[in-house]
Design an enzyme around this catalytic site. Structure first.
Site, PDB file in Angstrom:
ATOM      1  N   ASP A 202       0.831  -1.196   0.000  1.00 25.82           N
ATOM      2  CA  ASP A 202       0.000   0.000   0.000  1.00 25.82           C
ATOM      3  C   ASP A 202       0.877   1.261   0.000  1.00 25.82           C
ATOM      4  OD1 ASP A 202      -2.785   0.965   0.356  1.00 25.82           O
ATOM      5  OD2 ASP A 202      -1.987   1.834   2.201  1.00 25.82           O
ATOM      6  N   GLU A 243       1.439  -0.491  -5.066  1.00 23.55           N
ATOM      7  CA  GLU A 243       0.474   0.534  -5.408  1.00 23.55           C
ATOM      8  C   GLU A 243       1.259   1.843  -5.387  1.00 23.55           C
ATOM      9  OE1 GLU A 243      -3.112   3.266  -3.833  1.00 23.55           O
ATOM     10  OE2 GLU A 243      -1.594   2.457  -2.520  1.00 23.55           O
TER      11      GLU A 243
HETATM   12  C1  NOJ Z   1      -4.527   2.933  -0.838  1.00 24.09           C
HETATM   13  C2  NOJ Z   1      -5.700   2.040  -0.703  1.00 24.09           C
HETATM   14  O1  NOJ Z   1      -5.992   1.463  -1.957  1.00 24.09           O
HETATM   15  C3  NOJ Z   1      -6.843   2.879  -0.172  1.00 24.09           C
HETATM   16  O2  NOJ Z   1      -8.045   2.166  -0.192  1.00 24.09           O
HETATM   17  C4  NOJ Z   1      -6.494   3.362   1.204  1.00 24.09           C
HETATM   18  O3  NOJ Z   1      -7.483   4.252   1.681  1.00 24.09           O
HETATM   19  C5  NOJ Z   1      -5.149   4.092   1.220  1.00 24.09           C
HETATM   20  N1  NOJ Z   1      -4.137   3.425   0.452  1.00 24.09           N
HETATM   21  C6  NOJ Z   1      -4.644   4.268   2.631  1.00 24.09           C
HETATM   22  O4  NOJ Z   1      -4.218   3.032   3.147  1.00 24.09           O
END
Ligand code: NOJ
Ligand code: CA
Length: 553
Positions: A202, A243
């Site tokens: 993440d 991500e």
């Molecule tokens: C990216 C995630 O995909 C999202 O859903 C989340 O709110 C944020 N990171 C914070 O963890």
């Protein structure tokens, strides 16, 4: 190493949240047991890898991305025993499981934060990021504007401000603290030992950032190398999937020049331009994004291509003019837009539930260079519920049957309401109905996945974006060892005819991999290929016979 050792190169990823997939014990919340009973569905669809969104203990103020214990599963979904049973079922069916690793921040309920705020001398104090005074730029760089207005919030107990890139209940960790890093490796080791095949990491751009009130902006990509090294010591075939919504030319920092950082990244540059192409019928910016993202990526690295995710469709990196055009077509109503940059809708409603356009979108997804990822429910064309908060609009429960709550739960109330009534309601859109209809979208996707898995050129090969004499058509050629393929996608509703000279040692015949209209080269080896409005074609180049399955790699 054999080709198949790189399982992630030719995988089909499916993303889901346990909470909204299948409730087995009837409390209205999805659980591990429910998921276990649906792995056969996923295997039959052709999925090879399931990405599980956060399932650790959490006060659940951001869909589980606010963790309060990295070693425990939330009792909402079951016990650790249920998790292990679930992993066992997946393994028995040959499915791999990748889990979210939220290493950038914890919930403020986490005992680390509680210890840190209570005592300046606590060893945990330095695991977070503090300032005596609120930095002047505190209103800049928030990820969820205008919902969240600042990145620095005062904590009375601590007597200081703490930094949070996301919501104020998600305190950022100081990822430069060595003790924290060691804990992070323990967390990775723990889940690897329980059988996961890797992590969807993440918020990676924030994870590697030097954080603090007066620090010069800097990123420490060595952290990614460290994580990769640790990962591979523990599990030879595990992967890290990032991500990181960054421009194409920054992706090298994440993959690493030597391919020694993260093996996979979600392809945000292509995702945003795909929607521009759907909205305007103009694939030019998409072509550029494809060329930019496939240039020079390390041999072992791989893009993950996707259409929708569990978040808003983030269009933040389009130009203002491009974004306005996409908004106009796909989110004309302000309630459909979010965070000044995105769209909180599912794919099928955005494409007007038009089967031709849905097929075009999925044919593209499965033929873009990389590994495709499906968002749960998109395989049956689920819709959204705009009455729900922010991103929850697209996170409604999976629609299994035409029974109450779409067969997701037997409880009176479900964790989020199931889409009920209308074109996208569970009464019309559900797995059971589509299972029985040979022409359903779900069965069409299942067949497409089968073809895709037999086309290793797409996942392994060199991909080239070809210019042609029909502007709305995207032409891609893939070559891998002795095999080659060609895909064509028409973004326009008007039929197109185009001319292509194909380098081919065979008899000038292109084998149609989806339909049965093979193409024969005309004079001077030129193929004339026709495409319907929103049409798509996949051809194998240089085939000796009509074999559709694995080419002679
Ligand atoms: C990216 C995630 O995909 C999202 O859903 C989340 O709110 C944020 N990171 C914070 O963890
Ligand atoms: Ca349950």
């Amino acid at each position: 190493m054999a080709i198949d050792d790189y399982w992630f190169k030719n995988a089909v990823i499916y993303c889901l949240n346990v909470a909204t997939y299948m409730d087995c014990n009837g409390d209205g919340i999805g659980d591990f047991e429910g998921l276990s009973r649906r792995f056969d569905y996923l295997a039959a669809l052709g999925v090879t890898c399931v990405w599980l969104q956060p399932f650790c203990c959490s006060p659940n103020r951001d869909n589980g991305y606010d963790i309060s214990d990295y070693y425990g599963v939330t009792p909402r979904f079951g016990t650790s025993g249920d998790f292990v049973e679930c992993m066992n079922t997946a393994q028995a069916l040959g499915l791999r499981v990748v889990v979210d690793l939220v290493a950038n921040h914890t919930s403020i309920d986490h005992p680390w934060f509680q210890a840190a705020r209570a005592d300046r001398k606590s060893p945990y104090r330095d695991w977070y990021v503090w300032a005596d005074r609120r930095p002047r730029n505190h209103a800049q760089g928030t990820v969820f504007p205008p919902v969240q207005k600042t990145t620095w919030t005062r904590d009375r107990k601590a007597g200081q401000y703490y930094f949070h890139r996301f919501y104020d209940h998600q305190a950022d960790l100081n990822t430069w603290n060595q003790a924290y890093r060691e804990e992070l490796y323990k967390i990775m080791g723990y889940w690897l030992q329980l059988g996961v095949s890797g992590f969807r990491m993440d918020a990676v751009p924030f994870l590697v950032e030097k954080k603090g009130a007066n620090v010069k902006p800097a990123k420490d990509f060595a952290l990614l190398q460290e994580m990769r090294r640790f990962l591979q010591w523990r599990a030879r075939d595990a992967i890290l999937l990032a991500e990181a919504n960054v421009p194409a030319n920054e992706s090298m920092h994440y993959f690493g020049d030597e391919g020694d950082r993260l093996q996979m990244m979600l392809n945000f540059p292509v995702n945003q331009r795909l929607y521009y192409a759907f909205a305007t019928h103009d694939p030019k910016p998409l072509k550029r994004a494809l060329r930019d993202t496939i240039a020079n990526i390390p041999r072992d690295a791989q893009w993950v291509q996707f259409l929708r995710s569990h978040d808003e469709l983030d269009l933040g990196r389009l130009t203002e003019e491009q974004r306005a055009k996409v908004f106009q077509v796909f989110a004309p109503d302000a309630t459909m837009q979010l965070y000044n940059r995105g769209i909180r809708r599912r794919l099928a409603p955005m494409l007007g539930n038009d089967r031709r356009r849905l097929e075009l979108a999925y044919s593209l997804l499965f033929s873009l260079p990389g590994t495709p990822m499906i968002q749960y429910g998109d395989e049956i064309g689920m819709g959204e519920d705009l009455s729900l908060n922010e991103r929850e609009a697209t996170r409604t429960p999976m629609q299994w049957t035409g029974e109450p709550h779409g067969g997701f739960t037997s409880a009176k109330k479900s964790v989020l309401p199931v889409v009920d009534g209308g074109i996208f309601g569970y009464q019309k859109v559900n797995v059971n109905a589509q299972r029985r209809d040979p022409n359903s979208f779900m069965n069409w996707i299942t067949r497409l996945i089968r073809v895709r898995k037999e086309c290793m050129e797409i996942s392994w090969g060199e991909c080239e974006v070809i210019d042609c004499d029909a502007d709305p058509v995207l032409v891609l050629v893939y070559r891998f060892r002795k095999a080659a393929m060609l895909s064509l996608h028409n973004f326009s509703d008007v039929a197109q005819s185009l001319h292509l000279k194909v380098r081919d040692k065979g008899g000038g015949r292109l084998i149609d991999l989806i339909g049965s209209e093979h193409s024969r080269a005309g004079p001077r080896g030129i193929h004339e290929i026709a495409l319907d409005g929103y049409g798509y074609r996949w051809f194998r180049i240089g085939a000796v016979d009509e074999t559709l399955s694995r080419a002679p790699y």
